[in-house]
Design a protein around this motif. Sequence first.
Motif, PDB file in Angstrom:
ATOM      1  N   MET A   1       0.832  -1.176   0.000  1.00 33.97           N
ATOM      2  CA  MET A   1       0.000   0.000   0.000  1.00 33.97           C
ATOM      3  C   MET A   1       0.883   1.249   0.000  1.00 33.97           C
ATOM      4  O   MET A   1       1.857   1.340   0.735  1.00 33.97           O
ATOM      5  CB  MET A   1      -0.892  -0.004   1.245  1.00 33.97           C
ATOM      6  N   ALA A   2       0.544   2.196  -0.824  1.00 33.27           N
ATOM      7  CA  ALA A   2       1.318   3.433  -0.914  1.00 33.27           C
ATOM      8  C   ALA A   2       1.056   4.325   0.297  1.00 33.27           C
ATOM      9  O   ALA A   2      -0.053   4.400   0.788  1.00 33.27           O
ATOM     10  CB  ALA A   2       0.957   4.163  -2.191  1.00 33.27           C
ATOM     11  N   GLU A   3       2.091   4.981   0.764  1.00 34.82           N
ATOM     12  CA  GLU A   3       1.971   5.899   1.886  1.00 34.82           C
ATOM     13  C   GLU A   3       1.508   7.271   1.383  1.00 34.82           C
ATOM     14  O   GLU A   3       1.891   7.699   0.298  1.00 34.82           O
ATOM     15  CB  GLU A   3       3.323   6.046   2.590  1.00 34.82           C
ATOM     16  N   PRO A   4       0.690   7.977   2.174  1.00 34.42           N
ATOM     17  CA  PRO A   4       0.264   9.316   1.765  1.00 34.42           C
ATOM     18  C   PRO A   4       1.452  10.285   1.759  1.00 34.42           C
ATOM     19  O   PRO A   4       2.384  10.139   2.556  1.00 34.42           O
ATOM     20  CB  PRO A   4      -0.762   9.716   2.812  1.00 34.42           C
ATOM     21  N   LYS A   5       1.403  11.254   0.850  1.00 32.12           N
ATOM     22  CA  LYS A   5       2.490  12.218   0.698  1.00 32.12           C
ATOM     23  C   LYS A   5       1.927  13.633   0.824  1.00 32.12           C
ATOM     24  O   LYS A   5       0.929  13.966   0.194  1.00 32.12           O
ATOM     25  CB  LYS A   5       3.134  12.020  -0.669  1.00 32.12           C
ATOM     26  N   CYS A   6       2.557  14.457   1.629  1.00 33.99           N
ATOM     27  CA  CYS A   6       2.116  15.834   1.830  1.00 33.99           C
ATOM     28  C   CYS A   6       2.316  16.627   0.539  1.00 33.99           C
ATOM     29  O   CYS A   6       3.405  16.596  -0.043  1.00 33.99           O
ATOM     30  CB  CYS A   6       2.892  16.485   2.966  1.00 33.99           C
ATOM     31  N   PRO A   7       1.284  17.358   0.083  1.00 32.09           N
ATOM     32  CA  PRO A   7       1.426  18.127  -1.148  1.00 32.09           C
ATOM     33  C   PRO A   7       2.330  19.350  -1.006  1.00 32.09           C
ATOM     34  O   PRO A   7       2.799  19.883  -2.007  1.00 32.09           O
ATOM     35  CB  PRO A   7      -0.012  18.549  -1.473  1.00 32.09           C
ATOM     36  N   GLU A   8       2.610  19.772   0.204  1.00 32.42           N
ATOM     37  CA  GLU A   8       3.452  20.962   0.412  1.00 32.42           C
ATOM     38  C   GLU A   8       4.934  20.627   0.573  1.00 32.42           C
ATOM     39  O   GLU A   8       5.772  21.193  -0.111  1.00 32.42           O
ATOM     40  CB  GLU A   8       2.977  21.731   1.652  1.00 32.42           C
ATOM     41  N   CYS A   9       5.259  19.689   1.481  1.00 34.15           N
ATOM     42  CA  CYS A   9       6.670  19.406   1.777  1.00 34.15           C
ATOM     43  C   CYS A   9       7.134  18.045   1.276  1.00 34.15           C
ATOM     44  O   CYS A   9       8.308  17.718   1.403  1.00 34.15           O
ATOM     45  CB  CYS A   9       6.927  19.530   3.269  1.00 34.15           C
ATOM     46  N   ALA A  10       6.231  17.230   0.749  1.00 37.05           N
ATOM     47  CA  ALA A  10       6.518  15.915   0.162  1.00 37.05           C
ATOM     48  C   ALA A  10       6.970  14.853   1.165  1.00 37.05           C
ATOM     49  O   ALA A  10       7.454  13.800   0.763  1.00 37.05           O
ATOM     50  CB  ALA A  10       7.531  16.029  -0.970  1.00 37.05           C
ATOM     51  N   VAL A  11       6.792  15.086   2.457  1.00 29.46           N
ATOM     52  CA  VAL A  11       7.101  14.059   3.447  1.00 29.46           C
ATOM     53  C   VAL A  11       6.070  12.933   3.291  1.00 29.46           C
ATOM     54  O   VAL A  11       4.906  13.188   3.004  1.00 29.46           O
ATOM     55  CB  VAL A  11       7.137  14.638   4.878  1.00 29.46           C
ATOM     56  N   GLU A  12       6.495  11.683   3.470  1.00 25.40           N
ATOM     57  CA  GLU A  12       5.607  10.542   3.278  1.00 25.40           C
ATOM     58  C   GLU A  12       5.367   9.797   4.579  1.00 25.40           C
ATOM     59  O   GLU A  12       6.245   9.707   5.418  1.00 25.40           O
ATOM     60  CB  GLU A  12       6.206   9.562   2.259  1.00 25.40           C
ATOM     61  N   GLY A  13       4.148   9.249   4.718  1.00 24.81           N
ATOM     62  CA  GLY A  13       3.833   8.386   5.848  1.00 24.81           C
ATOM     63  C   GLY A  13       2.660   8.869   6.671  1.00 24.81           C
ATOM     64  O   GLY A  13       2.475  10.076   6.873  1.00 24.81           O
ATOM     65  N   MET A  14       1.879   7.900   7.145  1.00 20.77           N
ATOM     66  CA  MET A  14       0.727   8.204   8.005  1.00 20.77           C
ATOM     67  C   MET A  14       1.157   8.836   9.328  1.00 20.77           C
ATOM     68  O   MET A  14       0.401   9.588   9.937  1.00 20.77           O
ATOM     69  CB  MET A  14      -0.075   6.931   8.298  1.00 20.77           C
TER      70      MET A  14
END
Length: 67
Positions: free
Chosen positions: A1-14
């Motif tokens: 399952m892909a981890e969510p990515k922040c649209p502003e800073c591109a950090v990944e993970g729940m």
Amino acid sequence: MAEPKCPECAVEGMSHIVSKESEERSKTKQPWFLVIHCDQCGHVYDAMAKHVFSMPVTPKLVLPKVD
């Protein structure tokens, strides 16, 4: 399952999606809503109501008209 990515800073993970209670409070000191945001940059994903006002519902009793 892909981890969510922040649209502003591109950090990944729940683990980077967190919530904070609002500073606004009800008379009983309950927060009015939760703000869901990125813990790295503060990007706000959503705000969800936590304190909900409700009206008590009383049953309506209808009696037949007696002649």
